[in-house]
Design an enzyme around this catalytic site. Structure first.
Site, mmCIF file in Angstrom:
data_model
loop_
_atom_site.group_PDB
_atom_site.id
_atom_site.type_symbol
_atom_site.label_atom_id
_atom_site.label_comp_id
_atom_site.label_asym_id
_atom_site.label_seq_id
_atom_site.Cartn_x
_atom_site.Cartn_y
_atom_site.Cartn_z
ATOM 1 N N HIS B 85 66.734 112.217 0.222
ATOM 2 C CA HIS B 85 65.867 113.373 -0.035
ATOM 3 C C HIS B 85 66.710 114.620 -0.237
ATOM 4 O O HIS B 85 67.672 114.856 0.497
ATOM 5 C CB HIS B 85 64.916 113.618 1.134
ATOM 6 N N ASP B 164 49.590 115.188 4.582
ATOM 7 C CA ASP B 164 50.602 116.088 4.037
ATOM 8 C C ASP B 164 50.167 116.656 2.704
ATOM 9 O O ASP B 164 50.349 117.847 2.448
ATOM 10 C CB ASP B 164 51.941 115.380 3.868
ATOM 11 N N ARG B 171 49.068 125.127 2.279
ATOM 12 C CA ARG B 171 50.205 126.016 2.560
ATOM 13 C C ARG B 171 50.594 126.799 1.317
ATOM 14 O O ARG B 171 50.929 127.984 1.384
ATOM 15 C CB ARG B 171 51.411 125.208 3.051
ATOM 16 N N SER B 186 56.347 117.955 6.788
ATOM 17 C CA SER B 186 55.959 117.561 5.430
ATOM 18 C C SER B 186 56.949 116.542 4.866
ATOM 19 O O SER B 186 56.573 115.487 4.372
ATOM 20 C CB SER B 186 55.896 118.799 4.536
ATOM 21 N N LYS B 190 56.426 111.842 5.071
ATOM 22 C CA LYS B 190 56.463 110.957 3.906
ATOM 23 C C LYS B 190 57.606 109.958 4.009
ATOM 24 O O LYS B 190 57.461 108.780 3.715
ATOM 25 C CB LYS B 190 56.586 111.787 2.621
#
Lengths: 435, 435
Positions: B85, B164, B171, B186, B190
């Site tokens: 990520h 999420d 948000r 968040s 995931k």
């Protein structure tokens, strides 16, 4: 109107930075017109509740909210007309005593008042315990009542500060009720939209008050006075005690009875004294009295029965049954009365007044949700009060039941009353006078 | 499930007090099921954004969000499968290079990636510049791609962490994007819902990063690692530089070209180096390599063309036109290219990478709103980069136009590039490795 970015406003307030006047104005305006959704306003309210507002931001917010609806400018219509606001408490019937009493001294007084929600009672609910009493007046009826009786108490009309109504409903469900700038803007937007010549603020402090701590109560009083600056309405505040129920009666119908008793010169001295201090200030603010002549006039109208007569006129002017003044049996009556006995001898050292308020709400005399129906007959008579010496087995209170509850209530009642061997340290009724 | 009072939760978080695990779980669960309205969730999000969360609260929030949907438990299905990520940046094509390269070393890698929003590009958008490429895979297609090519990048399916998706959308419009606990929950909800064996986090720092300041980037990296504790997924983080665009190309189609060039051994060294460091960590985390053998294997697969061959397989496995690897003209082409000339001689001392990102978004290569359509051909080639010496009049960048824009862009481009007489202090590509 200058451009305003909702995104920018929310991010800036999250970081604790102040907002520009045009940003506050546009946000409130667009929210009131339904162009900004609830979820963005609730985010802003939470950011304000946590990060606060500068005096300038708070004044702008108040102005934006009051400009969202009608402005009555009452001080232009009448030579002098005064207004009063209380932050609320248990057994707080001061407005009910004050209105006809001040009117009996020749000083007009008009209030747009609220209903009870949460632990404190509402002035309008108490008045509606009087058969026929109309607390939902149009602007024309409001003026009519003043012409007839010199005083009036009505619910705020739809036209006054619609932004406040919408924002308050949202605060109530988003944990943002406790916020100095939001409370200030909510109260003062309505008061300044009415636009009286003078306003006396009764800011409560203690265990039954919205602001329990003295410094918070004082900060609120100062904030409310500051928000009125330049508005044309003279504002003074008194910080008064709400660490014990005010008077003996707390409920609705029973507070109407106590109100009349005070106006007959027979009511509890704390209710009389706090009302008198506020009435003196209003009379002095009118410019027609000084402290001494105001006090003298007030005592005179009470003794002569003029204040009581004004009360009859006032109730009649708002379509209520004025015969209740002389016949309390015309008011809603409790279905049953339960006596609470002192479990020990000694002194009542403290009554947790918040818990007392919630107890009274649960009897049916108040509201937990805005659409709860009031049971006017329900309430409590605090026959023995904080500081009183009691003997074991003596009746210290009477729980007046309406449609619900039973003997199990005694245990709960005693859970918020403390006893001790010695009397508690005395607290003043009026803590401070701010101008 | 224990009872939870929305009122209590909002008031407590407003005051900065921590929430109980069951309160966080119930709030998220009821919000996801539509039982708590947006305006209450946005108030909670703002309170969290301002008052923060304890490590315990953050872990509970992450778990509550991941449990709102499917859990894939990929690490139970495959012997070893890794994930990666990035917090996002300008010209960040690391995932595109990393996936086939790691797969070429016999290590499976699967990512559920995102689209671009705001100043940073999105991995999926770049992949969709490849004709036919399918980035919306079902769970079955996801497994199919791994079986065929050893790697896959797909959009998160509807089933993964629906809480999420719903919270992120809120948000985005309530000024609560910048919040360490909310960002952590968040991302990690995931990632942990997918449940790879190992995860490498590329946390960017500098002017083009989501977290510009080094201490904020480091805090985010630590927070992400902490949120994975006890999850069964091994997590490491690298803090890498995003104070200048990564590589030469920034856009979509042009980044695919640069990705292939890197895999051919001809790409910019910064992209190669940062990818290699991450690939080494993933190979080592698999337990099948040590640092030295991992590096050796990676260099070998690049030199031999194995990584490039894996790229062809991967693109084909996701229904893309793999011929683009050998023929870039099959990718979307710019309608026009504008050259930006150096206004003076000297060094490029800084490129404001956030501004560069917004410039690229405005060309059409990114999104300001979630439903904006990407112009794959648009982008920028940063031919001269931060630290480079330039001569007045020399071409320092090429602006590749898709459907919009013109020569006026040169002035805007030069507004975010600074020149100086001396080269800037060097910054490392990889700042820190956290485990």
């Amino acid at each position: 109107m200058k451009e305003m970015s909702v995104y920018e406003v929310l991010n800036r307030k999250r970081r604790g930075a102040p907002l520009e006047p045009h940003e506050i104005e546009t946000f409130v305006d667009r929210y009131t017109r339904g162009e900004i959704p609830d979820y963005q306003m609730s985010a802003l309210l939470m950011a304000i509740a946590i990060n606060g507002m500068t005096a300038q931001e708070m004044a702008t917010l108040t102005q934006a909210m009051l400009r969202s609806g009608e402005q009555w400018h009452l001080r232009n219509q009448y030579d002098f007309i005064c207004d009063k606001h209380s932050t609320g408490g248990i057994g707080d019937k001061i407005s009910l005593v004050l209105s006809p009493w001040v009117a009996a001294c020749g000083i007009k007084i008009g209030m747009l008042s609220g209903r009870g929600l949460g632990h404190t009672g509402g002035t309008l609910d108490k008045l509606e315990a009087i058969p026929g009493f109309n607390a939902r007046l149009s602007r024309k009826e409001f003026d009519g009542a003043i012409a007839e009786a010199g005083c009036v108490i009505s619910t705020s009309t739809e036209g006054i500060a619609p932004a406040d109504r919408k924002i308050y409903a949202l605060r109530d469900v988003t944990g943002t009720v406790e916020s100095l700038p939001l409370i200030t803007a909510s109260i003062m937007s309505k008061k300044l939209a009415m636009g009286a010549s003078a306003l006396i603020l009764d800011v409560k402090t203690g265990s039954g008050a919205f602001m329990r701590l003295y410094q918070d109560s004082k900060a609120l009083a100062q904030s409310l006075i500051a928000a009125a600056e330049g508005s044309g309405t003279k504002v003074e505040a008194l910080i008064t005690d709400m660490d014990r129920p005010l008077g003996v009666a707390a409920g609705n119908a029973n507070e109407i009875v106590e109100t009349i008793e005070v106006l007959k010169g027979k009511g509890p001295s704390d209710v009389l004294d706090i009302t008198r201090v506020q009435a003196v200030r209003l009379l002095v603010m009118s410019g027609r009295y000084d402290e001494a002549s105001a006090g003298k006039k007030l005592d005179e109208t009470l003794r002569s029965g003029a204040a009581l007569e004004q009360t009859r006129k006032w109730i009649a002017a708002q379509k209520g049954d004025a015969r209740i003044v002389d016949d309390y049996s015309r008011l809603p009556q409790p279905s049953k009365t339960i006596e609470v006995k002192a479990p020990r001898s000694g002194y009542i050292s403290h009554i947790d007044t918040y818990e007392a308020g919630m107890f009274i709400v649960d009897l049916g005399a108040g509201r937990k949700k805005a659409d709860d129906v009031i049971d006017f007959a329900a309430g409590v008579m605090f026959d023995r009060r904080t500081g009183d010496e009691v003997k074991a087995g003596e009746t210290i209170a009477r729980i007046q039941l309406g449609k619900r509850g039973g003997d199990e209530l005694v245990t709960r009642f005693l859970s918020f009353v403390q006893f001790a061997d010695a009397p508690p340290a005395p607290r003043p009724l009026v803590h401070e006078h701010l101008t």
